[in-house]
Design a protein around this motif. Sequence first.
Motif, PDB file in Angstrom:
ATOM      1  N   THR A   1    -108.545 -28.064  63.935  1.00 41.99           N
ATOM      2  CA  THR A   1    -107.892 -28.953  64.892  1.00 41.99           C
ATOM      3  C   THR A   1    -106.457 -29.257  64.457  1.00 41.99           C
ATOM      4  O   THR A   1    -105.530 -29.236  65.280  1.00 41.99           O
ATOM      5  CB  THR A   1    -108.682 -30.267  65.021  1.00 41.99           C
ATOM      6  N   GLY A   2    -106.268 -29.523  63.173  1.00 42.14           N
ATOM      7  CA  GLY A   2    -104.930 -29.792  62.666  1.00 42.14           C
ATOM      8  C   GLY A   2    -104.012 -28.587  62.781  1.00 42.14           C
ATOM      9  O   GLY A   2    -102.825 -28.715  63.073  1.00 42.14           O
ATOM     10  N   LEU A   3    -104.584 -27.392  62.567  1.00 35.76           N
ATOM     11  CA  LEU A   3    -103.779 -26.178  62.635  1.00 35.76           C
ATOM     12  C   LEU A   3    -103.265 -25.913  64.042  1.00 35.76           C
ATOM     13  O   LEU A   3    -102.170 -25.354  64.222  1.00 35.76           O
ATOM     14  CB  LEU A   3    -104.620 -24.996  62.147  1.00 35.76           C
ATOM     15  N   LEU A   4    -104.025 -26.322  65.057  1.00 35.12           N
ATOM     16  CA  LEU A   4    -103.617 -26.086  66.443  1.00 35.12           C
ATOM     17  C   LEU A   4    -102.288 -26.757  66.771  1.00 35.12           C
ATOM     18  O   LEU A   4    -101.532 -26.275  67.614  1.00 35.12           O
ATOM     19  CB  LEU A   4    -104.695 -26.582  67.409  1.00 35.12           C
ATOM     20  N   ASP A   5    -101.994 -27.873  66.125  1.00 36.85           N
ATOM     21  CA  ASP A   5    -100.724 -28.558  66.374  1.00 36.85           C
ATOM     22  C   ASP A   5     -99.534 -27.753  65.870  1.00 36.85           C
ATOM     23  O   ASP A   5     -98.388 -28.068  66.192  1.00 36.85           O
ATOM     24  CB  ASP A   5    -100.723 -29.934  65.701  1.00 36.85           C
ATOM     25  N   HIS A   6     -99.817 -26.728  65.075  1.00 35.99           N
ATOM     26  CA  HIS A   6     -98.734 -25.910  64.498  1.00 35.99           C
ATOM     27  C   HIS A   6     -98.942 -24.438  64.839  1.00 35.99           C
ATOM     28  O   HIS A   6     -98.529 -23.553  64.089  1.00 35.99           O
ATOM     29  CB  HIS A   6     -98.703 -26.109  62.977  1.00 35.99           C
ATOM     30  N   GLU A   7     -99.566 -24.190  66.001  1.00 33.64           N
ATOM     31  CA  GLU A   7     -99.988 -22.832  66.331  1.00 33.64           C
ATOM     32  C   GLU A   7     -98.840 -21.843  66.489  1.00 33.64           C
ATOM     33  O   GLU A   7     -99.068 -20.637  66.447  1.00 33.64           O
ATOM     34  CB  GLU A   7    -100.837 -22.834  67.611  1.00 33.64           C
ATOM     35  N   GLN A   8     -97.606 -22.324  66.650  1.00 25.93           N
ATOM     36  CA  GLN A   8     -96.477 -21.399  66.760  1.00 25.93           C
ATOM     37  C   GLN A   8     -95.537 -21.481  65.559  1.00 25.93           C
ATOM     38  O   GLN A   8     -94.406 -21.028  65.615  1.00 25.93           O
ATOM     39  CB  GLN A   8     -95.707 -21.647  68.065  1.00 25.93           C
ATOM     40  N   ALA A   9     -96.034 -22.032  64.459  1.00 25.65           N
ATOM     41  CA  ALA A   9     -95.234 -22.036  63.235  1.00 25.65           C
ATOM     42  C   ALA A   9     -95.119 -20.601  62.717  1.00 25.65           C
ATOM     43  O   ALA A   9     -96.064 -19.823  62.803  1.00 25.65           O
ATOM     44  CB  ALA A   9     -95.891 -22.920  62.185  1.00 25.65           C
ATOM     45  N   PRO A  10     -93.968 -20.231  62.151  1.00 28.08           N
ATOM     46  CA  PRO A  10     -93.833 -18.875  61.602  1.00 28.08           C
ATOM     47  C   PRO A  10     -94.750 -18.676  60.401  1.00 28.08           C
ATOM     48  O   PRO A  10     -94.856 -19.549  59.531  1.00 28.08           O
ATOM     49  CB  PRO A  10     -92.360 -18.807  61.182  1.00 28.08           C
ATOM     50  N   LEU A  11     -95.422 -17.543  60.347  1.00 31.19           N
ATOM     51  CA  LEU A  11     -96.302 -17.247  59.227  1.00 31.19           C
ATOM     52  C   LEU A  11     -95.523 -17.225  57.915  1.00 31.19           C
ATOM     53  O   LEU A  11     -96.017 -17.701  56.884  1.00 31.19           O
ATOM     54  CB  LEU A  11     -96.999 -15.902  59.447  1.00 31.19           C
ATOM     55  N   ALA A  12     -94.322 -16.687  57.951  1.00 32.01           N
ATOM     56  CA  ALA A  12     -93.509 -16.628  56.724  1.00 32.01           C
ATOM     57  C   ALA A  12     -93.235 -18.025  56.183  1.00 32.01           C
ATOM     58  O   ALA A  12     -93.224 -18.246  54.964  1.00 32.01           O
ATOM     59  CB  ALA A  12     -92.197 -15.900  57.007  1.00 32.01           C
ATOM     60  N   LEU A  13     -93.030 -18.988  57.081  1.00 35.50           N
ATOM     61  CA  LEU A  13     -92.802 -20.375  56.650  1.00 35.50           C
ATOM     62  C   LEU A  13     -94.046 -20.916  55.950  1.00 35.50           C
ATOM     63  O   LEU A  13     -93.953 -21.537  54.883  1.00 35.50           O
ATOM     64  CB  LEU A  13     -92.438 -21.241  57.852  1.00 35.50           C
ATOM     65  N   ALA A  14     -95.205 -20.688  56.543  1.00 35.44           N
ATOM     66  CA  ALA A  14     -96.449 -21.178  55.943  1.00 35.44           C
ATOM     67  C   ALA A  14     -96.660 -20.573  54.566  1.00 35.44           C
ATOM     68  O   ALA A  14     -97.077 -21.261  53.623  1.00 35.44           O
ATOM     69  CB  ALA A  14     -97.629 -20.842  56.855  1.00 35.44           C
ATOM     70  N   GLN A  15     -96.366 -19.293  54.415  1.00 35.87           N
ATOM     71  CA  GLN A  15     -96.541 -18.634  53.127  1.00 35.87           C
ATOM     72  C   GLN A  15     -95.587 -19.200  52.076  1.00 35.87           C
ATOM     73  O   GLN A  15     -95.960 -19.363  50.918  1.00 35.87           O
ATOM     74  CB  GLN A  15     -96.332 -17.125  53.294  1.00 35.87           C
ATOM     75  N   ARG A  16     -94.362 -19.505  52.492  1.00 33.45           N
ATOM     76  CA  ARG A  16     -93.385 -20.069  51.542  1.00 33.45           C
ATOM     77  C   ARG A  16     -93.806 -21.447  51.054  1.00 33.45           C
ATOM     78  O   ARG A  16     -93.417 -21.874  49.971  1.00 33.45           O
ATOM     79  CB  ARG A  16     -91.999 -20.171  52.194  1.00 33.45           C
ATOM     80  N   CYS A  17     -94.586 -22.154  51.862  1.00 32.43           N
ATOM     81  CA  CYS A  17     -94.994 -23.509  51.495  1.00 32.43           C
ATOM     82  C   CYS A  17     -96.155 -23.522  50.506  1.00 32.43           C
ATOM     83  O   CYS A  17     -96.520 -24.589  50.006  1.00 32.43           O
ATOM     84  CB  CYS A  17     -95.397 -24.292  52.749  1.00 32.43           C
ATOM     85  N   SER A  18     -96.737 -22.369  50.219  1.00 32.86           N
ATOM     86  CA  SER A  18     -97.869 -22.310  49.292  1.00 32.86           C
ATOM     87  C   SER A  18     -97.361 -22.170  47.862  1.00 32.86           C
ATOM     88  O   SER A  18     -96.176 -21.936  47.613  1.00 32.86           O
ATOM     89  CB  SER A  18     -98.777 -21.125  49.637  1.00 32.86           C
ATOM     90  N   GLY A  19     -98.309 -22.290  46.927  1.00 34.53           N
ATOM     91  CA  GLY A  19     -97.960 -22.127  45.524  1.00 34.53           C
ATOM     92  C   GLY A  19     -98.121 -20.711  45.030  1.00 34.53           C
ATOM     93  O   GLY A  19     -97.956 -20.443  43.834  1.00 34.53           O
ATOM     94  N   VAL A  20     -98.420 -19.763  45.926  1.00 33.72           N
ATOM     95  CA  VAL A  20     -98.576 -18.361  45.542  1.00 33.72           C
ATOM     96  C   VAL A  20     -97.197 -17.718  45.458  1.00 33.72           C
ATOM     97  O   VAL A  20     -96.440 -17.712  46.424  1.00 33.72           O
ATOM     98  CB  VAL A  20     -99.457 -17.595  46.553  1.00 33.72           C
ATOM     99  N   ALA A  21     -96.885 -17.189  44.295  1.00 35.66           N
ATOM    100  CA  ALA A  21     -95.555 -16.612  44.068  1.00 35.66           C
ATOM    101  C   ALA A  21     -95.466 -15.206  44.651  1.00 35.66           C
ATOM    102  O   ALA A  21     -96.390 -14.404  44.514  1.00 35.66           O
ATOM    103  CB  ALA A  21     -95.259 -16.578  42.578  1.00 35.66           C
TER     104      ALA A  21
END
Length: 330
Positions: free
Chosen positions: A178-198
């Motif tokens: 449900t929370g993810l739906l509010d961001h359904e058009q966020a860029p995938l690259a942005l989401a990946q940059r926000c993680s701790g995976v280098a």
Amino acid sequence: VCHHIVCDHMTLEMLTSEVLLVLQGRLAELPRALPYRNFIAHVASTPLSEHERYFHAQLGDFNEPSAPFDIVDVQGNGTEVQEAHLVLTSERTGQIRQVARRQAVSTATLFHLAWAQVLGRCCGRDDVVFGTLLLGRMHGSGGANRALGMFINTLPIRLRVGNLSVSEALGSTFAQLTGLLDHEQAPLALAQRCSGVALPLPLFSTLLNFRHSRPTPAGDAQSQLDGMHILGSKERTNYPITISIDDRGKEFAITVQCVPGIDPERIAHYFSTAMASLTEALEKHPELPMSDLAILPNAERDQLLVAFNSTTQEYPSELLLHQLFEEQAA
């Protein structure tokens, strides 16, 4: 030609319906055109900082890829994938729908949680991230459900299934979706940059695609296009494992695509077993911990616990051990 370059499945259905109207001379019934640029403008109106805050909170402390069997190459072109298909029985399908209604969640929620369970076992972790496909039209501008274009989007979802009970894990999964739906058009690259995976490691290497594939008027229209027929089609992905669940109404069909080295048939049966154990637990023992649920089919479980340990052999038991050595040496 990959239609996802310019449009999604809903767009194809609408195009088919409009072609049929044109061929039948019913031009007056064509729907009013809605410019795709309106959708782009709506997406651009949401500050990226809103998406960044959400994904930082979700993924900031996640620092290891969820990669089954340690396969982290997500740059493939899908040409060598192997595919397996599994259709759930009508009885199992009915059970899934009944449990979803009782728990006041979508059936997609159950499938997401079951895949998190399989993924966690294959990775040896109880905190996993995988990609999920979103329709992309839920929070679009007015008329987004009637506009032509490419709306679908892939985003990561993080599910923790370690110490939670089955009921708690289901509630957590529903909240995450449900929370993810509010961001359904966020860029995938942005989401990946926000993680701790280098970088260059990927955040995830598996993709889940839940889609409604029930017969529609557009599907009926396809059958009425005289002289036109589909020659063939293939689905391909760059991810090492892709799970597609088609809701056909009377049944759920599972398609698994895997790169060489991963058996899609095996993964499909893991997934089916996880769904069965999850729905049965929710019906009878919702307090059970997720770690108690099985993903191994009975055949593989018997092979591991029984067949591989069937080492009983006939031997001359009246002889002493050193005599057996002497006999073998002779």
